[in-house]
Design a protein around this motif. Structure first.
Motif, PDB file in Angstrom:
ATOM      1  N   ILE A 346       7.965   3.476  -4.046  1.00  0.00           N
ATOM      2  CA  ILE A 346       7.121   3.402  -2.851  1.00  0.00           C
ATOM      3  C   ILE A 346       5.938   4.370  -2.969  1.00  0.00           C
ATOM      4  CG2 ILE A 346       8.143   5.196  -1.379  1.00  0.00           C
ATOM      5  CD1 ILE A 346       8.213   3.040   0.867  1.00  0.00           C
ATOM      6  N   ASP A 347       6.064   5.323  -3.916  1.00  0.00           N
ATOM      7  CA  ASP A 347       5.010   6.325  -4.115  1.00  0.00           C
ATOM      8  C   ASP A 347       3.991   5.938  -5.188  1.00  0.00           C
ATOM      9  OD1 ASP A 347       6.217   8.025  -2.225  1.00  0.00           O
ATOM     10  OD2 ASP A 347       7.550   8.879  -3.735  1.00  0.00           O
ATOM     11  N   VAL A 348       4.197   4.811  -5.868  1.00  0.00           N
ATOM     12  CA  VAL A 348       3.307   4.440  -6.973  1.00  0.00           C
ATOM     13  C   VAL A 348       1.884   4.171  -6.476  1.00  0.00           C
ATOM     14  CG1 VAL A 348       2.807   2.648  -8.695  1.00  0.00           C
ATOM     15  CG2 VAL A 348       5.114   3.611  -8.519  1.00  0.00           C
ATOM     16  N   SER A 349       1.746   3.334  -5.452  1.00  0.00           N
ATOM     17  CA  SER A 349       0.397   2.994  -4.960  1.00  0.00           C
ATOM     18  C   SER A 349      -0.345   4.201  -4.389  1.00  0.00           C
ATOM     19  CB  SER A 349       0.480   1.875  -3.915  1.00  0.00           C
ATOM     20  OG  SER A 349       0.659   0.623  -4.551  1.00  0.00           O
ATOM     21  N   PRO A 350       0.287   5.037  -3.551  1.00  0.00           N
ATOM     22  CA  PRO A 350      -0.425   6.232  -3.089  1.00  0.00           C
ATOM     23  C   PRO A 350      -0.872   7.140  -4.228  1.00  0.00           C
ATOM     24  CG  PRO A 350       1.523   5.855  -1.736  1.00  0.00           C
ATOM     25  CD  PRO A 350       1.603   4.894  -2.892  1.00  0.00           C
ATOM     26  N   THR A 351      -0.070   7.225  -5.283  1.00  0.00           N
ATOM     27  CA  THR A 351      -0.429   8.068  -6.429  1.00  0.00           C
ATOM     28  C   THR A 351      -1.646   7.506  -7.155  1.00  0.00           C
ATOM     29  OG1 THR A 351       1.908   8.640  -6.691  1.00  0.00           O
ATOM     30  CG2 THR A 351       0.442   9.132  -8.537  1.00  0.00           C
ATOM     31  N   LEU A 352      -1.663   6.191  -7.371  1.00  0.00           N
ATOM     32  CA  LEU A 352      -2.812   5.568  -8.029  1.00  0.00           C
ATOM     33  C   LEU A 352      -4.086   5.756  -7.211  1.00  0.00           C
ATOM     34  CD1 LEU A 352      -1.177   2.239  -9.293  1.00  0.00           C
ATOM     35  CD2 LEU A 352      -1.751   4.260 -10.648  1.00  0.00           C
ATOM     36  N   LEU A 369       3.244  11.043  -6.137  1.00  0.00           N
ATOM     37  CA  LEU A 369       4.430  11.420  -6.906  1.00  0.00           C
ATOM     38  C   LEU A 369       4.364  12.827  -7.462  1.00  0.00           C
ATOM     39  CD1 LEU A 369       4.840   8.068  -8.848  1.00  0.00           C
ATOM     40  CD2 LEU A 369       6.671   9.139  -7.532  1.00  0.00           C
ATOM     41  N   PHE A 370       3.151  13.344  -7.677  1.00  0.00           N
ATOM     42  CA  PHE A 370       2.991  14.624  -8.340  1.00  0.00           C
ATOM     43  C   PHE A 370       2.902  15.812  -7.378  1.00  0.00           C
ATOM     44  CE2 PHE A 370       1.590  11.474 -11.409  1.00  0.00           C
ATOM     45  CZ  PHE A 370       2.200  11.912 -12.574  1.00  0.00           C
ATOM     46  N   ASN A 371       3.003  15.571  -6.071  1.00  0.00           N
ATOM     47  CA  ASN A 371       2.898  16.714  -5.163  1.00  0.00           C
ATOM     48  C   ASN A 371       4.237  17.435  -4.970  1.00  0.00           C
ATOM     49  OD1 ASN A 371       4.408  15.297  -3.245  1.00  0.00           O
ATOM     50  ND2 ASN A 371       2.639  14.775  -1.971  1.00  0.00           N
ATOM     51  N   GLU A 372       5.311  16.852  -5.497  1.00  0.00           N
ATOM     52  CA  GLU A 372       6.641  17.470  -5.511  1.00  0.00           C
ATOM     53  C   GLU A 372       7.122  17.860  -4.119  1.00  0.00           C
ATOM     54  OE1 GLU A 372       7.124  20.438  -8.495  1.00  0.00           O
ATOM     55  OE2 GLU A 372       6.122  19.250 -10.042  1.00  0.00           O
TER      56      GLU A 372
END
Length: 455
Positions: A346-352, A369-372
């Protein structure tokens, strides 16, 4: 002003996370994906939002859960496809895939400058069995309804009914395929030909958002062996296809074919890995992928081989079905490394979107995804008919603080995230924690699920 990066999303059907060499698989069947994982950032414990393509892609491409907004039978507003966001932000958007459940019929065509759904089926572009107004869909739905009625009201006759039904369908399948076999999807080599045609004709100077999805690993397993010049491979394909069709949902019989299924499955993973690698190298040579680009590669769900008592990707919330490969790559923008922190597709699109400097829509439930940032990982188990009608919520899973709770068909299970094979149910040992996590999971339970009257 810096040029916006090209964003490439490559997805592939049906691949378990444990098939990658970097995950410890010993057969070396994913050399390209392993190299990409080492060069980029690899999420070891990535989970789909559901264990089927419709339940998963709604998470990946709209950053919502499958049970949100009355369900996933049609991806309409208020859901927003990531393609719509990229297009409004000045990107050229191109999609190439051969997945019937991601076709325009189900609403996935919004926001694309080019939406290339590759189908061998001419009428409506989608198999008749998943278009709810067709006679075939009605017949299949009627048979499924009759099966449920017999199972509920005359249990002793249920096995006999199932055998008669399956034999009749098998005879129909064999006659139909002998007369005119229509492949259910384009294989990876065919996909790459179409992608190259599209991109070789591309004139736009806009930054590009490209989504390509491969079906090679989906059943019928090793479809490409059907046209192989190798007689043994052809024979194994046909045997596996018939066995899966005939006894696919009878575990005690289906187990006899496990070795064959595993061989066909691994061969399919090899095919997907090879074609993804070929696409990646072509995109590099064409200048679509450069030092400034960001590439995300993931599968939509896994596949069970009787580890938890079933076969395939039924709606079951276990790691075999939900844990998938996920890799991000981009020399200038993506750090190199890996993590065992559980994350969701579910986090793939926000990350892109973040990599492109584009604000995510308020309807997106995911984060970068990278904000941990600590947050639970959710998957929902929602069964339905082949045309995505009659959805039924069966339960789901939630991961939080090193524990995974499963509430499935009334059974409560709790596992440590160090126990990825889910061998040791801790629900009785840690009943309070199990109850607390189950209560949190229940907060995500769909309030309303129904089919849309008109698609």
């Amino acid at each position: 002003m810096p040029r916006k990066p090209n964003i490439i999303l490559i997805t592939f059907d049906d691949c378990r996370a444990d098939r990658l060499g970097v995950a410890g698989y010993q057969k070396n069947i994913t050399p390209f994906l392993d190299s990409l994982a080492r060069e980029g950032f690899y999420f070891r414990k990535a989970f789909a939002t559901g264990s089927g393509s419709p339940q998963s892609f709604v998470g990946t491409l709209t950053s919502t859960y499958p049970g949100d907004y009355v369900g996933f039978s049609y991806i309409g507003p208020p859901r927003v496809l990531v393609s719509e966001v990229f297009k409004k932000s000045g990107y050229e958007t191109i999609a190439v895939h051969s997945a019937a459940y991601m076709s325009a019929y189900f609403g996935y065509d919004r926001g694309w400058d080019t939406f290339c759904y590759l189908s061998h089926f001419q009428e409506g572009g989608t198999m008749a069995g998943i278009r709810k107004e067709t006679l075939q869909a009605k017949v299949l739905r009627g048979i499924a309804g009759a099966r449920r009625w017999v199972k509920k009201n005359i249990p002793p006759l249920a096995p006999i009914f199932a055998i008669i039904e399956r034999i009749a369908l098998l005879v129909r399948k064999l006659i139909s395929e002998a007369a005119d076999f229509t492949p259910p999807f384009f294989t990876g080599d065919e996909m790459n030909v179409e992608v190259k045609k599209l991109l070789d004709r591309r004139k736009s100077k806009k930054p590009l958002f490209l989504w390509v999805h491969y079906m090679d690993i989906h059943e019928p397993l090793a479809l490409f062996w059907r046209r192989s010049g190798n007689f043994v491979k052809k024979l194994k394909y046909h045997l596996g296809d018939i066995a899966l069709f005939l006894v696919g949902d009878v575990p005690w019989l289906n187990r006899f074919f496990k070795k064959l299924y595993l061989e066909l499955y691994d061969a399919s993973v090899v095919s997907a890995d090879r074609h993804i690698g070929e696409l990646f190298r072509y995109l590099k040579s064409a200048g679509v992928i450069d030092e400034n680009s960001v590439v995300a590669v993931c599968s939509d769900h896994g596949e069970e081989f009787f580890e938890k008592g079933a076969f395939g990707h039924e709606q079951r919330p276990f790691n075999t079905n939900l844990n998938v490969p996920l890799v991000f790559w981009g020399p200038k923008r993506v750090k190199t490394g890996s993590t065992s922190r559980p994350v969701s597709l579910i986090d793939v699109s926000p990350t892109l979107l973040d990599f492109a400097g584009v604000k995510k829509p308020s309807v997106f439930a995911g984060e970068n995804l990278f904000n941990e940032k600590p947050r639970p990982v959710i998957a929902q188990t929602i069964d339905c008919e082949g045309d995505l009608t009659n959805p039924k919520y069966l339960g789901g899973m939630l991961i939080s603080n090193g524990r995974k709770v499963i509430d499935f068909k009334g059974e409560l299970m709790l596992f440590s995230m160090d126990d990825m094979a889910e061998r040791h149910n801790l629900a009785e040992r840690e009943p309070k924690l199990a109850a607390e996590l189950a209560k949190e999971l229940n907060g995500y339970k769909p309030k309303v699920l129904h089919k849309l009257e008109k698609i």
